[in-house]
Design an enzyme around this catalytic site. Structure first.
Site, PDB file in Angstrom:
ATOM      1  N   PRO A   9       0.790  -1.226   0.000  1.00  0.00           N
ATOM      2  CA  PRO A   9       0.000   0.000   0.000  1.00  0.00           C
ATOM      3  C   PRO A   9       0.832   1.291   0.000  1.00  0.00           C
ATOM      4  CG  PRO A   9      -0.089  -1.078   2.148  1.00  0.00           C
ATOM      5  CD  PRO A   9       0.535  -2.049   1.187  1.00  0.00           C
ATOM      6  N   ASN A  10       0.330   2.226  -0.764  1.00  0.00           N
ATOM      7  CA  ASN A  10       0.865   3.589  -0.887  1.00  0.00           C
ATOM      8  C   ASN A  10       2.157   3.678  -1.693  1.00  0.00           C
ATOM      9  OD1 ASN A  10      -1.208   4.795   0.801  1.00  0.00           O
ATOM     10  ND2 ASN A  10      -0.229   3.715   2.489  1.00  0.00           N
ATOM     11  N   ARG A  17       5.182  10.913  -2.705  1.00  0.00           N
ATOM     12  CA  ARG A  17       4.889  10.649  -1.293  1.00  0.00           C
ATOM     13  C   ARG A  17       6.152  10.845  -0.429  1.00  0.00           C
ATOM     14  NH1 ARG A  17       4.796   4.575   1.170  1.00  0.00           N
ATOM     15  NH2 ARG A  17       4.062   5.141   3.229  1.00  0.00           N
ATOM     16  N   TYR A  22      11.291   8.655   0.926  1.00  0.00           N
ATOM     17  CA  TYR A  22      11.186   7.634  -0.123  1.00  0.00           C
ATOM     18  C   TYR A  22      11.762   8.059  -1.477  1.00  0.00           C
ATOM     19  CZ  TYR A  22       8.026   5.564   3.312  1.00  0.00           C
ATOM     20  OH  TYR A  22       7.495   5.034   4.460  1.00  0.00           O
ATOM     21  N   ASN A  71       7.959  -5.770  -0.969  1.00  0.00           N
ATOM     22  CA  ASN A  71       7.871  -4.642  -0.047  1.00  0.00           C
ATOM     23  C   ASN A  71       6.395  -4.518   0.312  1.00  0.00           C
ATOM     24  OD1 ASN A  71       7.804  -2.286   1.392  1.00  0.00           O
ATOM     25  ND2 ASN A  71       9.036  -1.097  -0.048  1.00  0.00           N
ATOM     26  N   ALA A  74       3.179  -0.861   4.727  1.00  0.00           N
ATOM     27  CA  ALA A  74       2.603  -0.839   6.083  1.00  0.00           C
ATOM     28  C   ALA A  74       2.078  -2.212   6.514  1.00  0.00           C
ATOM     29  CB  ALA A  74       1.492   0.197   6.140  1.00  0.00           C
ATOM     30  N   HIS A  77       3.974  -4.631   8.955  1.00  0.00           N
ATOM     31  CA  HIS A  77       3.950  -4.499  10.409  1.00  0.00           C
ATOM     32  C   HIS A  77       2.640  -4.968  11.032  1.00  0.00           C
ATOM     33  CE1 HIS A  77       7.239  -2.031   9.105  1.00  0.00           C
ATOM     34  NE2 HIS A  77       6.440  -1.103   8.604  1.00  0.00           N
ATOM     35  N   ASP A  84       1.822 -15.411   6.673  1.00  0.00           N
ATOM     36  CA  ASP A  84       1.458 -16.815   6.422  1.00  0.00           C
ATOM     37  C   ASP A  84       1.586 -17.163   4.944  1.00  0.00           C
ATOM     38  OD1 ASP A  84       0.972 -17.326   9.073  1.00  0.00           O
ATOM     39  OD2 ASP A  84      -1.218 -17.319   8.918  1.00  0.00           O
ATOM     40  N   GLU A  95      12.554  -9.687   1.492  1.00  0.00           N
ATOM     41  CA  GLU A  95      11.802  -8.517   1.975  1.00  0.00           C
ATOM     42  C   GLU A  95      12.650  -7.264   1.769  1.00  0.00           C
ATOM     43  OE1 GLU A  95      10.778  -8.824   6.126  1.00  0.00           O
ATOM     44  OE2 GLU A  95      10.123  -6.736   6.238  1.00  0.00           O
ATOM     45  N   HIS A  97      12.711  -2.892   2.159  1.00  0.00           N
ATOM     46  CA  HIS A  97      12.128  -1.601   2.540  1.00  0.00           C
ATOM     47  C   HIS A  97      13.054  -0.496   2.074  1.00  0.00           C
ATOM     48  CE1 HIS A  97       8.989  -3.453   4.823  1.00  0.00           C
ATOM     49  NE2 HIS A  97       9.901  -4.270   5.321  1.00  0.00           N
ATOM     50  N   SER A  99      13.161   2.620   3.244  1.00  0.00           N
ATOM     51  CA  SER A  99      13.700   3.309   4.424  1.00  0.00           C
ATOM     52  C   SER A  99      14.226   2.281   5.426  1.00  0.00           C
ATOM     53  CB  SER A  99      12.598   4.146   5.081  1.00  0.00           C
ATOM     54  OG  SER A  99      11.548   3.300   5.542  1.00  0.00           O
ATOM     55  N   ARG A 104      13.061   4.188  12.549  1.00  0.00           N
ATOM     56  CA  ARG A 104      11.819   4.974  12.547  1.00  0.00           C
ATOM     57  C   ARG A 104      10.947   4.579  13.760  1.00  0.00           C
ATOM     58  NH1 ARG A 104       9.350   4.755   6.703  1.00  0.00           N
ATOM     59  NH2 ARG A 104       8.164   6.521   7.552  1.00  0.00           N
TER      60      ARG A 104
HETATM   61  C1  DQA Z   1       8.235   0.973   3.735  1.00  0.00           C
HETATM   62  C2  DQA Z   1       8.311   1.165   5.257  1.00  0.00           C
HETATM   63  C3  DQA Z   1       6.944   0.994   5.884  1.00  0.00           C
HETATM   64  O1  DQA Z   1       7.026   1.161   7.295  1.00  0.00           O
HETATM   65  C4  DQA Z   1       5.972   2.002   5.339  1.00  0.00           C
HETATM   66  O2  DQA Z   1       4.679   1.789   5.862  1.00  0.00           O
HETATM   67  C5  DQA Z   1       5.948   2.037   3.844  1.00  0.00           C
HETATM   68  C6  DQA Z   1       7.194   1.893   3.110  1.00  0.00           C
HETATM   69  C7  DQA Z   1       9.590   1.259   3.065  1.00  0.00           C
HETATM   70  O3  DQA Z   1       9.751   0.816   1.924  1.00  0.00           O
HETATM   71  O4  DQA Z   1      10.447   1.934   3.634  1.00  0.00           O
HETATM   72  O5  DQA Z   1       4.908   2.280   3.245  1.00  0.00           O
HETATM   73  O6  DQA Z   1       7.904  -0.373   3.471  1.00  0.00           O
END
Ligand code: DQA
Length: 140
Positions: A9-10, A17, A22, A71, A74, A77, A84, A95, A97, A99, A104
């Site tokens: 998401p996002n 954003r 990012y 990735n 959110a 977490h 699963d 995995e 990320h 950031s 954080r």
């Molecule tokens: C993220 C880190 C997550 O905590 C956050 O919710 C994101 C982006 C990252 O790529 O740094 O949306 O996955």
């Protein structure tokens, strides 16, 4: 070698954003650069803001791909379901990320993906996706 990149998401908003966190490049632009860089690798890309769609895509990608770069944003977490899904498939998942989630807020320190991932890459910006792909190419 076939690799699927799945963004949660996002991440469709990358480029506009929170650019301080990012960066200012859209994922579409970056994905073209990845395709140019990894010409011999068949790269696919999927993004969704919907948890169930991400789970379905992980199931579909299983066995069809040699590796998944995930990735989950959110949902990393919060989502037992995504954790699963990663546990339930054979294809290895790295995995990523953008950031450094550990530098954080505390709620970003928890990952439901990490215990079942082949590895975790965080804090290197978009370069993390390059590194994840490299990890699959250098698997011997
Ligand atoms: C993220 C880190 C997550 O905590 C956050 O919710 C994101 C982006 C990252 O790529 O740094 O949306 O996955």
């Amino acid at each position: 070698m076939k690799i699927m990149i799945i963004n949660g998401p996002n991440l469709n908003l990358l480029g506009t954003r929170e650019p301080d966190t990012y960066g200012s490049k859209s994922f579409e632009t970056y994905f073209s650069e990845l395709q140019f860089k990894f010409k011999k690798t068949e790269l696919s890309y999927f993004q969704s803001n919907i948890e169930g769609e991400l789970i379905d895509k992980i199931h579909q990608a299983d066995k069809e791909f040699d590796g998944i770069v995930l990735n989950a944003a959110a949902y990393t977490h919060t989502s037992v379901g995504l954790g699963d899904a990663v546990k339930g498939i054979k294809t290895p998942v790295v995995e990523v990320h953008i950031s450094n989630t550990h530098s954080r807020e505390k709620f970003r320190h928890k990952s439901y993906i990490a215990p079942n991932a082949k590895g975790v890459i965080l804090g290197f910006g978009l370069l993390g996706y390059d590194l994840a792909i490299e990890s699959f190419l250098n698997k011997e």
